[in-house]
Scaffold this motif. Sequence first.
Motif, mmCIF file in Angstrom:
data_model
loop_
_atom_site.group_PDB
_atom_site.id
_atom_site.type_symbol
_atom_site.label_atom_id
_atom_site.label_comp_id
_atom_site.label_asym_id
_atom_site.label_seq_id
_atom_site.Cartn_x
_atom_site.Cartn_y
_atom_site.Cartn_z
ATOM 1 N N ARG A 87 0.849 -1.187 0.000
ATOM 2 C CA ARG A 87 0.000 0.000 0.000
ATOM 3 C C ARG A 87 0.888 1.242 0.000
ATOM 4 N NH1 ARG A 87 -3.593 0.337 4.911
ATOM 5 N NH2 ARG A 87 -1.681 -0.311 5.977
ATOM 6 N N PHE A 88 0.684 2.103 -0.983
ATOM 7 C CA PHE A 88 1.477 3.322 -1.071
ATOM 8 C C PHE A 88 0.591 4.543 -0.863
ATOM 9 C CE2 PHE A 88 3.868 0.341 -3.808
ATOM 10 C CZ PHE A 88 5.104 0.392 -3.168
ATOM 11 N N SER A 89 1.068 5.461 -0.044
ATOM 12 C CA SER A 89 0.432 6.774 0.065
ATOM 13 C C SER A 89 1.352 7.787 -0.592
ATOM 14 C CB SER A 89 0.178 7.141 1.533
ATOM 15 O OG SER A 89 1.397 7.124 2.275
ATOM 16 N N LEU A 90 0.845 8.992 -0.815
ATOM 17 C CA LEU A 90 1.610 10.032 -1.510
ATOM 18 C C LEU A 90 1.524 11.342 -0.730
ATOM 19 C CD1 LEU A 90 0.472 9.305 -5.177
ATOM 20 C CD2 LEU A 90 2.709 8.751 -4.178
ATOM 21 N N HIS A 91 2.244 11.414 0.364
ATOM 22 C CA HIS A 91 2.330 12.656 1.132
ATOM 23 C C HIS A 91 3.628 13.347 0.720
ATOM 24 C CE1 HIS A 91 -1.067 11.255 3.369
ATOM 25 N NE2 HIS A 91 -0.406 10.258 3.908
ATOM 26 N N SER A 92 3.498 14.393 -0.068
ATOM 27 C CA SER A 92 4.652 15.033 -0.708
ATOM 28 C C SER A 92 5.382 15.958 0.251
ATOM 29 C CB SER A 92 4.181 15.827 -1.921
ATOM 30 O OG SER A 92 3.452 16.967 -1.496
ATOM 31 N N ASN A 93 6.462 16.543 -0.254
ATOM 32 C CA ASN A 93 7.052 17.673 0.444
ATOM 33 C C ASN A 93 6.088 18.843 0.341
ATOM 34 O OD1 ASN A 93 9.739 16.944 1.497
ATOM 35 N ND2 ASN A 93 10.204 16.463 -0.647
ATOM 36 N N GLY A 94 6.387 19.916 1.059
ATOM 37 C CA GLY A 94 5.452 21.021 1.043
ATOM 38 C C GLY A 94 6.089 22.323 1.485
ATOM 39 N N VAL A 95 5.248 23.309 1.703
ATOM 40 C CA VAL A 95 5.680 24.645 2.091
ATOM 41 C C VAL A 95 5.640 24.758 3.607
ATOM 42 C CG1 VAL A 95 5.227 27.109 1.883
ATOM 43 C CG2 VAL A 95 4.777 25.590 -0.063
ATOM 44 N N ASP A 96 6.789 24.993 4.212
ATOM 45 C CA ASP A 96 6.858 25.136 5.661
ATOM 46 C C ASP A 96 6.238 26.447 6.120
ATOM 47 O OD1 ASP A 96 8.206 22.730 6.470
ATOM 48 O OD2 ASP A 96 10.019 23.527 5.562
ATOM 49 N N ASP A 97 5.872 26.492 7.403
ATOM 50 C CA ASP A 97 5.264 27.698 7.956
ATOM 51 C C ASP A 97 6.153 28.926 7.796
ATOM 52 O OD1 ASP A 97 3.140 26.158 8.655
ATOM 53 O OD2 ASP A 97 3.478 26.196 10.817
ATOM 54 N N ASP A 98 7.478 28.717 7.816
ATOM 55 C CA ASP A 98 8.410 29.840 7.679
ATOM 56 C C ASP A 98 8.173 30.625 6.390
ATOM 57 O OD1 ASP A 98 9.542 28.958 9.994
ATOM 58 O OD2 ASP A 98 11.333 28.102 9.068
ATOM 59 N N PHE A 99 7.605 29.952 5.383
ATOM 60 C CA PHE A 99 7.437 30.582 4.072
ATOM 61 C C PHE A 99 6.006 31.058 3.820
ATOM 62 C CE2 PHE A 99 11.095 27.849 3.783
ATOM 63 C CZ PHE A 99 12.004 28.615 3.073
ATOM 64 N N LEU A 100 5.108 30.848 4.780
ATOM 65 C CA LEU A 100 3.716 31.209 4.544
ATOM 66 C C LEU A 100 3.535 32.712 4.407
ATOM 67 C CD1 LEU A 100 1.809 28.740 6.908
ATOM 68 C CD2 LEU A 100 2.283 28.542 4.464
ATOM 69 N N SER B 218 12.543 18.992 -3.330
ATOM 70 C CA SER B 218 11.856 19.652 -2.218
ATOM 71 C C SER B 218 12.052 21.161 -2.266
ATOM 72 C CB SER B 218 12.373 19.098 -0.881
ATOM 73 O OG SER B 218 13.774 19.303 -0.769
ATOM 74 N N LYS B 219 13.186 21.589 -2.808
ATOM 75 C CA LYS B 219 13.482 23.019 -2.883
ATOM 76 C C LYS B 219 12.433 23.774 -3.689
ATOM 77 C CE LYS B 219 16.509 24.637 -1.421
ATOM 78 N NZ LYS B 219 16.729 25.380 -0.164
ATOM 79 N N LEU B 220 11.792 23.103 -4.631
ATOM 80 C CA LEU B 220 10.812 23.749 -5.492
ATOM 81 C C LEU B 220 9.655 24.340 -4.691
ATOM 82 C CD1 LEU B 220 9.842 24.371 -8.356
ATOM 83 C CD2 LEU B 220 8.813 22.098 -8.429
ATOM 84 N N PHE B 221 9.292 23.687 -3.586
ATOM 85 C CA PHE B 221 8.138 24.141 -2.809
ATOM 86 C C PHE B 221 8.425 25.480 -2.125
ATOM 87 C CE2 PHE B 221 7.498 19.638 -3.373
ATOM 88 C CZ PHE B 221 6.145 19.549 -3.636
ATOM 89 N N GLU B 222 9.615 25.618 -1.536
ATOM 90 C CA GLU B 222 9.902 26.899 -0.890
ATOM 91 C C GLU B 222 10.189 27.982 -1.922
ATOM 92 O OE1 GLU B 222 14.427 26.886 0.699
ATOM 93 O OE2 GLU B 222 13.151 25.374 1.627
ATOM 94 N N TYR B 223 10.787 27.614 -3.043
ATOM 95 C CA TYR B 223 10.954 28.580 -4.134
ATOM 96 C C TYR B 223 9.597 29.147 -4.553
ATOM 97 C CZ TYR B 223 15.889 27.684 -5.527
ATOM 98 O OH TYR B 223 17.252 27.616 -5.602
ATOM 99 N N ALA B 224 8.655 28.243 -4.779
ATOM 100 C CA ALA B 224 7.341 28.673 -5.259
ATOM 101 C C ALA B 224 6.647 29.584 -4.255
ATOM 102 C CB ALA B 224 6.471 27.464 -5.571
ATOM 103 N N ALA B 225 6.858 29.322 -2.961
ATOM 104 C CA ALA B 225 6.189 30.117 -1.931
ATOM 105 C C ALA B 225 6.648 31.567 -1.917
ATOM 106 C CB ALA B 225 6.425 29.488 -0.556
ATOM 107 N N THR B 226 7.842 31.846 -2.439
ATOM 108 C CA THR B 226 8.361 33.219 -2.419
ATOM 109 C C THR B 226 7.690 34.123 -3.446
ATOM 110 O OG1 THR B 226 10.107 32.835 -4.070
ATOM 111 C CG2 THR B 226 10.624 32.304 -1.757
#
Length: 396
Positions: free
Chosen positions: A191-204, A312-320
């Motif tokens: 059984r596989f789930s897909l919980h990806s990387n994401g945007v940390d609160d620091d970048f909200l 994973s870097k893509l998520f914080e890049y996008a948040a900026t």
Amino acid sequence: MRKRILLLSFFYPPDLSAGSFRAEALVNALCGRTAGKIDIDVLTTQPNRYHSHASEALAVEEQGCVRIRRVQLPVHKSGFVDQAKAFAAFALQANRIAGEARYDVVVATSSRLMTAVLGSWIARRQRARLYLDIRDIFVENVRELFAAPFGKPLAFVFGVLERWAIGRADKVNLVTAGFLGYFQPRYPEQRFSLHSNGVDDDFLDCPVGEPAEEAPGKPLHILYAGNIGDGQGLHLIIPALAQRLGARAHFCIVGAGGRLQALRDAVTGADLSNVQLIPPVERGRLLDMYGQADVLFLHLNDFSAFRRVLPSKLFEYAATGKPILAGVAGFAADFVRTEVTNAEVFAPCDLEGAIAAMGKLSLEPKARSEFVERFSRRRIMGAMASDVLDLALKAD
């Protein structure tokens, strides 16, 4: 009766790495959902991700229902042999420490497979449930990272270890849907789930910033922040790109890794004055650097295995909200095109493609609020924590 969870992570804050931030976010999510009914032990290492940014942390630290234990590693560098020795030291100490308690669930978050193997070993010894969080396809990478005659034998050995670990797990999470094409055919009953990387609160609340000034003679400020290794292949693209753009662009490369010297040598050899190399920095300073940049740069080496990954870097890049120039292929390229506005993609190591892609970028920062909300790390880790707790509740 209180349940006990063991979390294994080679990196954990204050270490600077995607794995450490992910592990901490999962621990926080677990604590927020347990209401004092579960104890969590974290087994990790003293900060060692970057030698230029290493700091001692408490060997034992207690935070509410969480106890963090950090083991000391021998001095090591970024080479494969040194890293193997460092992990062996971690595994021996972690195995001993884990034997001092009884756990209902063992959670291992793993990029280079061996933390998953260690988690499987400890779970077997304790007859505990096993939850694996897989953040890379190490077996595929080994084939390309190591030339003949070593690549295939190493891939075979790690393939055996992978089957042993994945086959034992009660639940396996994959950090990106791009991994499904590899894992599903090999483990059809898992059984596989897909919980990806994401945007940390620091970048909200990261400020979007002002558009780049198009003053005559003002160079475009292009920033890369992250690891500098074979996987990123910066030494294969940054010097050529900087040389081609000349005074029109200034590159700021923040980070360290196994290919930092190769990058430094290439920059020095080409006598480039528009490339600045900076050691890893704390997140607070990094946020300021993002705010000062005109374009954020991302690159993965031209390996077929990397067509499945999502940096994973893509998520914080996008948040900026800053424009993004990404040298990626496969799943990552499709993700950028469909999910990230004001981002341009070029094929890895393709100089002409990078020049053309940069010409298409709008230099005006644009908030990506829908992206940030959809990929909130807190929300993603909350769902992942629920999966872990379900296993804990089912444990005998």
